[in-house]
Write an enzyme that holds these catalytic residues in place. Sequence first.
Site, short mmCIF file in Angstrom:
data_model
loop_
_atom_site.label_atom_id
_atom_site.label_comp_id
_atom_site.label_asym_id
_atom_site.label_seq_id
_atom_site.Cartn_x
_atom_site.Cartn_y
_atom_site.Cartn_z
N HIS A 99 27.57 57.87 20.94
CA HIS A 99 29.01 58.07 20.80
C HIS A 99 29.68 58.53 22.11
O HIS A 99 30.90 58.78 22.13
CB HIS A 99 29.24 59.13 19.69
N LYS A 117 31.47 58.48 25.80
CA LYS A 117 32.51 57.60 26.39
C LYS A 117 32.66 58.02 27.86
O LYS A 117 33.70 58.54 28.26
CB LYS A 117 33.85 57.76 25.68
N ASP A 140 29.46 55.41 41.72
CA ASP A 140 28.76 55.79 42.97
C ASP A 140 28.05 57.13 42.85
O ASP A 140 27.95 57.87 43.84
CB ASP A 140 29.75 55.82 44.16
#
Lengths: 189, 189
Positions: free
Chosen positions: B130, B132, B137
């Site tokens: 779940h 996000k 870099d």
Amino acid sequence: MAGTPPTRSLLFFFSLVCFGTLSVILLLKTKNKRKKKRIVTPKHLFFPDKSGHNASTLLNLISSLPSHSLDICVYCLNGKDFLEAILSVHKRGVPVRVITDNEESYVQIATLRKGGVQVRTNMSSSYLMHHKFAIIDRSLLITGSLNWTRQGLNGNYENVIITDDVGYLGGFLKQFEELWESFDPLASK
Amino acid sequence: MAGTPPTRSLLFFFSLVCFGTLSVILLLKTKNKRKKKRIVTPKHLFFPDKSGHNASTLLNLISSLPSHSLDICVYCLNGKDFLEAILSVHKRGVPVRVITDNEESYVQIATLRKGGVQVRTNMSSSYLMHHKFAIIDRSLLITGSLNWTRQGLNGNYENVIITDDVGYLGGFLKQFEELWESFDPLASK
């Protein structure tokens, strides 16, 4: 008249001892108070965490830390532990405001309102109030991917960030107030 | 022999002018390069944003900034704009790794894999991947409530935090590598 100076000295000494003792007592009390208030605030928490440590750290922050305010803005809020934490803060007399989506937490919204907690919900049927953040005492932000549910706390792969950086707090405080106003059921449209 | 010192002086002066001109040209080139690479990185973005500014800022960060690596760990990833951004980074030759849940993004996972992007998915049917977040870099973290979907970007109430604070980055880098390994379909169980 010859006894006056020693009496003065004794009085001075006695005052000094009293003052010293009082100072030590006050110092210890303040220290204890500080100790009692000191709660570990990590920078982030990841889930799942089999030890349960991260879950208890988060619940402890929510239930024990707020002394002035607790503002919650979470999409899905139906975890029993979270509800108990919120209600315990409200019962301590700390103002609590909750914003949530009304899609998945009907019973829990009713429970909170019955307990006296102010709850406002997203009234749009098209779009979700999908935030998952809370602000403690207007000075500590908890945000991330975690909904305040049992599955979020004990199953899913989730993250929570904890910060007192004013650079983040300012935006989230503003966002909370804006949503709180826009979800006011009594406001004239 | 009397002319030698002035000739030397002239040569020295000429070399000095050449060296100075070259230095100025190089300095200006470096400055322009820096300007070209400079992308606005706000501390947070909130949605919905009717102006579209926040959406384009986020997409610009994802598509234009990565020069060494792009690691994405997002539950639902089916927004066309996001997919185009990811593929454009991959086409520039920057290594891209994607972790996602396989619950809602079947077609999009296939599109990314067909384009040559490495994708690993959560194989558990009980719990969601779940998160996000994305790491650019290995030095810039983007995280929040926003799934990489059209509804997330253009409808829902969402937030995104952007930070280069190593205190956050360390944990998220570790989390990404752990999930990347644990979702390896070729790993012996």
